[in-house]
Write a protein that holds these residues in place. Structure first.
Motif: not given
Length: 273
Positions: A173-195
């Motif tokens: 559920x985490x790897x195949x459902x939740x993670x792909x669906x949240x990927x857009x927000x996770x990418x935004x949060x990751x970029x903000x944190x990296x910056x």
């Protein structure tokens, strides 16, 4: 009244945009392209760039590996004390960087809470690259966690429930459902944190120092060159802006790609019912 309100909004937008863009543009007006390329060959710039990229990459990977499952738990579960935990996660956001550096010293310094245990194993963290990694991870973690928690909270509960009904285990559920669906927000949060991690200054200066080639990152190199060679400081600043712009562009491209894939996923899911 409508015309006056529209004019007021236009003026406010223009003032805000000018205020935000003018300092950035001023740096590039002062730095010719040749000087920017020349700065890349400067020992201080090259060493600081290597230290920044190395320590930021290590810290960011650690934040992603630990923060993603933690954000999933905090975003999807409801339990007693969750509000307290979220407050603790957000607390570093309101701390001055100097306080973060002092806190890291109090925790990992030789006389800190864990200093004796670390010293017994021959581990010295302050004024090493490990200290830079810890400082960067500390300041960027709340930015990633808060965005990641919100991303997991926005995942459609019906899809999670359907996957569980079909026999999917928690890992699936985490790897195949939740993670792909949240990927857009996770990418935004990751970029903000990296910056934020790349721009860290105060905690790194206090906890790791500013040793060229060892702990001196790009922000620390800018500060060190400010009094010695202002042109070099400008060139490093311009380089830093370009790195930040690259992160933002990458974020936009990633977000658009993820939104497109999620829309197709939801369309297929809705038509298959």
């Amino acid at each position: 009244m409508r015309a006056a309100f529209a004019a007021l909004c236009a003026v406010a937008t223009a003032v805000a945009l000018a205020f935000l863009v003018l300092p950035v543009a001023a740096i590039f007006f002062r730095v010719p392209p040749g000087d920017l390329l020349g700065a890349l060959g400067h020992d201080v710039t090259r060493d600081a760039l290597v230290v920044s990229l190395k320590t930021s990459a290590i810290a960011h990977v650690a934040v992603l590996l630990v923060g993603t499952p933690a954000a999933y738990v905090l975003g999807r579960k409801r339990f007693r004390g969750r509000g307290v935990i979220l407050t603790l996660v957000e607390l570093p956001l309101v701390l001055p960087p100097a306080v973060a550096g002092i806190g890291l010293f109090a925790a990992f310094g030789r006389m800190g809470l864990l200093g004796g245990e670390l010293d017994a194993f021959g581990i010295q963290i302050p004024f090493t690259q490990a200290a830079v990694v810890l400082a960067v991870a500390f300041v960027e973690s709340p930015f990633y966690l808060r965005g990641a928690i919100a991303s997991f909270e926005s995942v459609d509960e019906n899809l999670i429930s359907a996957a569980r009904t079909l026999g999917a285990g928690p890992w699936r559920v985490f790897g195949r459902i939740a993670l792909p669906l949240a990927a857009g927000g996770l990418g935004a949060a990751s970029a903000l944190a990296l910056a934020r991690g790349l721009g860290e200054f105060g905690a790194t200066l206090i906890f790791a120092g500013s040793l060229q080639g060892v702990t001196q990152t790009l922000p620390l190199a800018i500060y060190a060159e400010l009094d010695q060679d202002f042109d070099v400081a400008l060139a490093i600043s311009a380089l830093f802006i370009l790195v930040g712009a690259a992160i933002l562009v990458g974020l936009k491209v990633f977000t658009w790609a993820r939104l497109g894939s999620i829309s197709r996923f939801r369309f297929v899911a809705s038509t298959s019912r």
